[in-house]
Design an enzyme around this catalytic site. Structure first.
Site, PDB file in Angstrom:
ATOM      1  N   HIS A  60      39.425  32.424  47.204  1.00 25.98           N
ATOM      2  CA  HIS A  60      38.825  32.282  45.870  1.00 25.98           C
ATOM      3  C   HIS A  60      38.700  30.807  45.463  1.00 25.98           C
ATOM      4  CE1 HIS A  60      39.733  36.573  45.352  1.00 25.98           C
ATOM      5  NE2 HIS A  60      39.033  36.566  44.241  1.00 25.98           N
ATOM      6  N   CYS A 119      40.648  36.653  53.558  1.00 23.78           N
ATOM      7  CA  CYS A 119      41.741  36.672  52.581  1.00 23.78           C
ATOM      8  C   CYS A 119      42.971  36.047  53.237  1.00 23.78           C
ATOM      9  CB  CYS A 119      42.015  38.128  52.188  1.00 23.78           C
ATOM     10  SG  CYS A 119      43.503  38.364  51.200  1.00 23.78           S
ATOM     11  N   GLU A 132      37.748  35.666  39.014  1.00 24.07           N
ATOM     12  CA  GLU A 132      37.254  37.042  38.884  1.00 24.07           C
ATOM     13  C   GLU A 132      36.728  37.314  37.469  1.00 24.07           C
ATOM     14  OE1 GLU A 132      36.839  39.472  41.155  1.00 24.07           O
ATOM     15  OE2 GLU A 132      37.678  38.367  42.862  1.00 24.07           O
ATOM     16  N   CYS A 164      43.493  29.923  49.676  1.00 25.52           N
ATOM     17  CA  CYS A 164      43.039  31.214  49.126  1.00 25.52           C
ATOM     18  C   CYS A 164      41.526  31.131  49.072  1.00 25.52           C
ATOM     19  CB  CYS A 164      43.614  31.437  47.730  1.00 25.52           C
ATOM     20  SG  CYS A 164      42.878  32.845  46.859  1.00 25.52           S
ATOM     21  N   ASP A 205      38.196  41.027  51.426  1.00 27.89           N
ATOM     22  CA  ASP A 205      39.013  40.235  50.513  1.00 27.89           C
ATOM     23  C   ASP A 205      39.400  41.169  49.370  1.00 27.89           C
ATOM     24  OD1 ASP A 205      40.148  37.907  49.217  1.00 27.89           O
ATOM     25  OD2 ASP A 205      38.384  37.834  47.928  1.00 27.89           O
ATOM     26  N   SER A 206      40.230  40.667  48.465  1.00 30.42           N
ATOM     27  CA  SER A 206      40.539  41.465  47.279  1.00 30.42           C
ATOM     28  C   SER A 206      39.347  41.487  46.307  1.00 30.42           C
ATOM     29  CB  SER A 206      41.767  40.888  46.569  1.00 30.42           C
ATOM     30  OG  SER A 206      41.502  39.553  46.183  1.00 30.42           O
TER      31      SER A 206
HETATM   32  N1  DGL Z   1      41.325  35.630  48.124  1.00 32.05           N
HETATM   33  C1  DGL Z   1      42.558  36.114  48.636  1.00 32.05           C
HETATM   34  C2  DGL Z   1      43.326  35.091  49.405  1.00 32.05           C
HETATM   35  O1  DGL Z   1      42.694  34.316  50.102  1.00 32.05           O
HETATM   36  C3  DGL Z   1      43.387  37.003  47.720  1.00 32.05           C
HETATM   37  C4  DGL Z   1      43.609  36.536  46.329  1.00 32.05           C
HETATM   38  C5  DGL Z   1      44.335  37.566  45.483  1.00 32.05           C
HETATM   39  O2  DGL Z   1      43.840  38.694  45.362  1.00 32.05           O
HETATM   40  O3  DGL Z   1      45.400  37.255  44.963  1.00 32.05           O
HETATM   41  O4  DGL Z   1      44.518  35.050  49.431  1.00 32.05           O
END
Ligand code: DGL
Length: 286
Positions: free
Chosen positions: A195, A84, A161, A193, A21-22
């Site tokens: 997150h 992600c 984050e 997402c 993931d990021s």
């Molecule tokens: N958590 C990631 C997603 O599911 C990336 C979020 C990001 O870095 O913008 O898209």
């Protein structure tokens, strides 16, 4: 410094599943792996030096994903789950045929779960995912009668984050993003997402009680379990402790991740120029 990680993994560990993931969004997928696939060892990569992915171009995302998968291939992974949505929406189709192991994404499993569950489906996701319309296409391919509303929530990833989950700002931001979906009278909300499940306690105070939430990680990990069985790759030995690597600050990631993992993980740093370079020169662990 050469810490011999690739040799250690290849020589003494069962092949791990790679997830990336990021940042800490992938931990919501890791949680599902622990629940559904407790014997699988996991190699986790968070590309924290380059987050957020959601404001990146499709070309950049594809480039990052290729670098990460190349590194994971060198580590001897037996499968990769993209933890992600942005990478899944923008790069899965291109990279799936390029690597000698299965690569799974979140969009199709999430769309399937949503189409089964709801008629009026809201999707919250990054700007890049929303612009791709990947969820709308996937859901309507499964059932063209389903209605889909997608809303980009670019402020959510920084809130997570920066560990601002329980702030008034998180509450106000969430209310603003959800308002058009509540007005559209959705019956189902997809966390588009990884997150966003971290924000579930806030989102659920705003959503009407009738709205059911879909976390695509649950279906993706279930699909991974089936694929591991079909390929004879399911581990029966106990899992090793998850190996965490990030491209940014290992200290920052540790500090943030502890609340979801319940312990301070050991986190290594991979320097970006070396991500897809010489496997002998990967970073340090602390
Ligand atoms: N958590 C990631 C997603 O599911 C990336 C979020 C990001 O870095 O913008 O898209």
């Amino acid at each position: 410094m050469n810490n011999g990680l690739n040799h250690r993994l290849l020589a003494t560990r069962p092949a791990p599943i790679g997830i990336f993931d990021s940042g800490v969004g992938g931990l919501t997928v890791l949680r599902e792996i622990y629940r559904q696939l407790p014997n699988e060892s996991v190699l986790y990569f968070g590309d924290t030096a380059r987050l957020p992915y959601g404001s990146r171009s499709p070309e950049e995302i594809l480039h990052f994903v290729r670098q990460i998968l190349t590194w994971m291939a060198q580590q001897g992974v037996k499968m990769v789950m993209m933890a992600c949505n942005t990478s899944s929406a923008l790069a899965l189709d291109q990279v799936q045929e390029e690597f000698p192991f299965p690569v799974l994404g979140l969009i199709r499993p999430g769309a399937q779960a949503a189409a089964i569950q709801g008629q009026r489906i809201g999707v919250i996701a990054t700007q890049a995912t929303v612009t791709s319309l990947a969820y709308t296409s996937a859901i309507q391919e499964i059932d063209p009668t389903r209605q889909v509303w997608e809303v980009a929530c670019p402020k959510f990833v920084p809130l997570v984050e920066q560990n601002q989950l329980r702030t008034p700002q998180a509450q106000t931001t969430a209310a603003t993003y959800l308002q058009p979906l509540i007005a559209a009278n959705i019956d189902t909300l997809v966390y588009g997402c990884t997150h966003y499940p971290h924000l579930a306690p806030v989102l659920q105070t705003i959503l009407p009680g009738t709205v059911r939430c879909v976390d695509p990680a649950i279906s993706m990990v279930a699909a991974a379990a089936q694929e591991l069985d079909a390929l004879g790759l399911r581990s029966i030995a106990p899992a090793w402790a998850t190996e965490f690597y990030v491209s940014g600050s290992a200290t920052e990631f540790k500090r943030l991740a502890v609340q979801w993992l319940g312990h301070q993980p050991t986190v290594g740093q991979i320097r970006l120029p070396e991500l897809a370079a010489n496997p002998q020169s990967w970073g340090t662990r602390s």
